[in-house]
Scaffold this motif. Structure first.
Motif, PDB file in Angstrom:
ATOM      1  N   ASN A  73      49.899  37.861  39.342  1.00 29.08           N
ATOM      2  CA  ASN A  73      48.966  38.140  38.245  1.00 29.08           C
ATOM      3  C   ASN A  73      48.139  39.391  38.515  1.00 29.08           C
ATOM      4  OD1 ASN A  73      49.318  35.889  36.395  1.00 29.08           O
ATOM      5  ND2 ASN A  73      48.481  34.618  38.036  1.00 29.08           N
ATOM      6  N   PHE A  74      48.002  39.747  39.792  1.00 27.51           N
ATOM      7  CA  PHE A  74      47.110  40.850  40.146  1.00 27.51           C
ATOM      8  C   PHE A  74      47.806  41.949  40.942  1.00 27.51           C
ATOM      9  CE2 PHE A  74      44.258  37.162  39.601  1.00 27.51           C
ATOM     10  CZ  PHE A  74      43.499  37.664  38.551  1.00 27.51           C
TER      11      PHE A  74
ATOM     12  N   GLY B 240      29.946  32.142  40.035  1.00 28.20           N
ATOM     13  CA  GLY B 240      31.309  32.656  39.991  1.00 28.20           C
ATOM     14  C   GLY B 240      31.365  34.079  39.473  1.00 28.20           C
ATOM     15  N   SER B 241      32.578  34.503  39.134  1.00 25.74           N
ATOM     16  CA  SER B 241      32.799  35.885  38.709  1.00 25.74           C
ATOM     17  C   SER B 241      33.752  35.924  37.529  1.00 25.74           C
ATOM     18  CB  SER B 241      33.409  36.691  39.859  1.00 25.74           C
ATOM     19  OG  SER B 241      32.616  36.581  41.013  1.00 25.74           O
ATOM     20  N   LEU B 242      33.575  36.964  36.704  1.00 22.35           N
ATOM     21  CA  LEU B 242      34.431  37.168  35.546  1.00 22.35           C
ATOM     22  C   LEU B 242      34.702  38.654  35.427  1.00 22.35           C
ATOM     23  CD1 LEU B 242      34.245  35.561  32.126  1.00 22.35           C
ATOM     24  CD2 LEU B 242      34.044  38.035  32.218  1.00 22.35           C
ATOM     25  N   GLY B 243      35.947  38.988  35.126  1.00 24.85           N
ATOM     26  CA  GLY B 243      36.307  40.387  34.944  1.00 24.85           C
ATOM     27  C   GLY B 243      37.523  40.511  34.057  1.00 24.85           C
ATOM     28  N   VAL B 244      37.927  41.758  33.783  1.00 24.20           N
ATOM     29  CA  VAL B 244      39.135  42.012  33.004  1.00 24.20           C
ATOM     30  C   VAL B 244      40.009  43.015  33.744  1.00 24.20           C
ATOM     31  CG1 VAL B 244      38.257  41.418  30.704  1.00 24.20           C
ATOM     32  CG2 VAL B 244      37.898  43.727  31.585  1.00 24.20           C
TER      33      VAL B 244
ATOM     34  N   PHE C 100      45.166  44.393  25.691  1.00 27.84           N
ATOM     35  CA  PHE C 100      45.460  44.338  27.122  1.00 27.84           C
ATOM     36  C   PHE C 100      45.343  42.902  27.600  1.00 27.84           C
ATOM     37  CE2 PHE C 100      45.133  48.712  26.587  1.00 27.84           C
ATOM     38  CZ  PHE C 100      45.490  49.380  27.744  1.00 27.84           C
ATOM     39  N   GLN C 101      46.175  42.533  28.571  1.00 23.29           N
ATOM     40  CA  GLN C 101      46.039  41.204  29.169  1.00 23.29           C
ATOM     41  C   GLN C 101      44.934  41.299  30.211  1.00 23.29           C
ATOM     42  OE1 GLN C 101      49.558  39.149  30.494  1.00 23.29           O
ATOM     43  NE2 GLN C 101      48.355  37.804  31.797  1.00 23.29           N
ATOM     44  N   GLY C 102      43.789  40.723  29.883  1.00 21.16           N
ATOM     45  CA  GLY C 102      42.614  40.827  30.739  1.00 21.16           C
ATOM     46  C   GLY C 102      42.683  39.969  31.993  1.00 21.16           C
ATOM     47  N   GLY C 103      43.598  39.030  32.013  1.00 19.10           N
ATOM     48  CA  GLY C 103      43.751  38.147  33.161  1.00 19.10           C
ATOM     49  C   GLY C 103      44.439  36.872  32.739  1.00 19.10           C
ATOM     50  N   PRO C 104      44.660  35.982  33.689  1.00 16.88           N
ATOM     51  CA  PRO C 104      45.439  34.773  33.392  1.00 16.88           C
ATOM     52  C   PRO C 104      44.660  33.641  32.719  1.00 16.88           C
ATOM     53  CG  PRO C 104      44.876  34.864  35.727  1.00 16.88           C
ATOM     54  CD  PRO C 104      44.372  36.130  35.123  1.00 16.88           C
TER      55      PRO C 104
ATOM     56  N   GLY D 223      42.296  37.230  27.168  1.00 20.07           N
ATOM     57  CA  GLY D 223      42.092  36.547  28.444  1.00 20.07           C
ATOM     58  C   GLY D 223      41.229  37.343  29.397  1.00 20.07           C
ATOM     59  N   TYR D 224      40.980  36.732  30.545  1.00 21.00           N
ATOM     60  CA  TYR D 224      40.144  37.357  31.558  1.00 21.00           C
ATOM     61  C   TYR D 224      40.530  36.818  32.937  1.00 21.00           C
ATOM     62  CZ  TYR D 224      37.534  32.959  31.295  1.00 21.00           C
ATOM     63  OH  TYR D 224      37.190  31.637  31.301  1.00 21.00           O
ATOM     64  N   ALA D 225      39.974  37.428  33.949  1.00 22.42           N
ATOM     65  CA  ALA D 225      40.144  36.969  35.327  1.00 22.42           C
ATOM     66  C   ALA D 225      38.863  36.248  35.719  1.00 22.42           C
ATOM     67  CB  ALA D 225      40.389  38.165  36.249  1.00 22.42           C
ATOM     68  N   GLY D 226      38.995  35.071  36.276  1.00 22.00           N
ATOM     69  CA  GLY D 226      37.816  34.297  36.645  1.00 22.00           C
ATOM     70  C   GLY D 226      37.932  33.724  38.043  1.00 22.00           C
ATOM     71  N   TRP D 227      36.796  33.627  38.702  1.00 18.32           N
ATOM     72  CA  TRP D 227      36.715  33.057  40.045  1.00 18.32           C
ATOM     73  C   TRP D 227      35.559  32.065  40.086  1.00 18.32           C
ATOM     74  CZ3 TRP D 227      37.602  38.149  38.977  1.00 18.32           C
ATOM     75  CH2 TRP D 227      38.743  38.757  39.540  1.00 18.32           C
ATOM     76  N   GLY D 228      35.766  30.935  40.738  1.00 19.25           N
ATOM     77  CA  GLY D 228      34.699  29.959  40.912  1.00 19.25           C
ATOM     78  C   GLY D 228      33.717  30.412  41.968  1.00 19.25           C
ATOM     79  N   PRO D 229      32.642  29.636  42.195  1.00 15.62           N
ATOM     80  CA  PRO D 229      31.638  30.002  43.191  1.00 15.62           C
ATOM     81  C   PRO D 229      32.274  30.241  44.567  1.00 15.62           C
ATOM     82  CG  PRO D 229      30.890  28.119  41.906  1.00 15.62           C
ATOM     83  CD  PRO D 229      32.322  28.361  41.521  1.00 15.62           C
TER      84      PRO D 229
END
Length: 199
Positions: free
Chosen positions: A22-23, A37-41, A69-73, A138-144
């Motif tokens: 995915n990355f 957490g974090s959020l990005g594209v 654009f596909q911002g993430g999964p 969509g977007y890319a996300g990460w938990g704490p």
């Protein structure tokens, strides 16, 4: 450890060692980073879908290539607008950060000239102010703590963003371009072959 919020507005550039497909060679603009957490594209994953096919009113404001654009999964069925309003910096010379009172309706500044565009806002309210706009599915996300773990494992390079990164007309070259402009050994990573086994 650095202050958690310091990643907001910066770029995460995938290292050649990052194994997640995915990355692979991704350049991610971090839109939010805190203890929750974090959020990005992902800035360099154009799709064949035109902006006008899903958000007709915004098509004329989207930069080239005029595709989604596909911002993430995560949440691929949702759309996110990221825009640049040129000419205003986050912090005026010698002063405190602006509160956003000059920002047009429907724009929330994230970092410097870069901000989120509320796609429910009538496009004509933002048309005069926007320097560029990109639409992401969509977007890319990460938990704490998840992104911090990936950084500790060497999965990402963290570099400063530039407003032009959001609207790069040749997104497939963005990974190399961002690395090449670094004033460190990272500039050499830009020459890393797509397939190291062919080297």
């Amino acid at each position: 450890m650095t202050e958690v919020s310091s990643l907001t507005g910066r770029l995460l550039v995938a290292t050649p060692a990052l194994a997640d497909p995915n990355f692979d060679r991704a350049v991610v603009l971090v839109l939010d980073h805190d203890d929750e957490g974090s959020l990005g594209v992902v800035l360099n994953r154009p799709t064949p879908v035109g902006v006008g096919d899903i958000l007709e009113g915004w098509a004329g404001l989207a930069g080239e290539p005029g595709v989604v654009f596909q911002g993430g999964p995560v949440s691929l069925d949702s759309a996110l607008g990221v825009g640049v309003i040129p000419g205003e910096e986050e912090t005026p010379s010698g002063g405190a950060p602006r509160t956003g009172s000059r920002d047009p309706l429907g724009f929330r500044r994230v970092h410097g000239a870069i901000g989120l565009v509320d796609l429910e806002t009538p496009p004509e309210l933002l048309a005069a102010a926007l320097g560029s706009l990109r639409i992401f599915a969509g977007y890319a996300g990460w938990g704490p703590g998840q992104l911090e773990d990936e950084l500790a494992d060497g999965a990402w390079y963290v570099v400063e963003s530039e407003p032009g990164d959001v609207s790069s007309p040749v997104p497939e070259r963005l990974w190399r371009a961002v690395l090449r402009r670094q004033r460190s050994e990272l500039a050499m990573v830009a020459t890393y072959p797509d397939d190291p086994s062919l080297n």
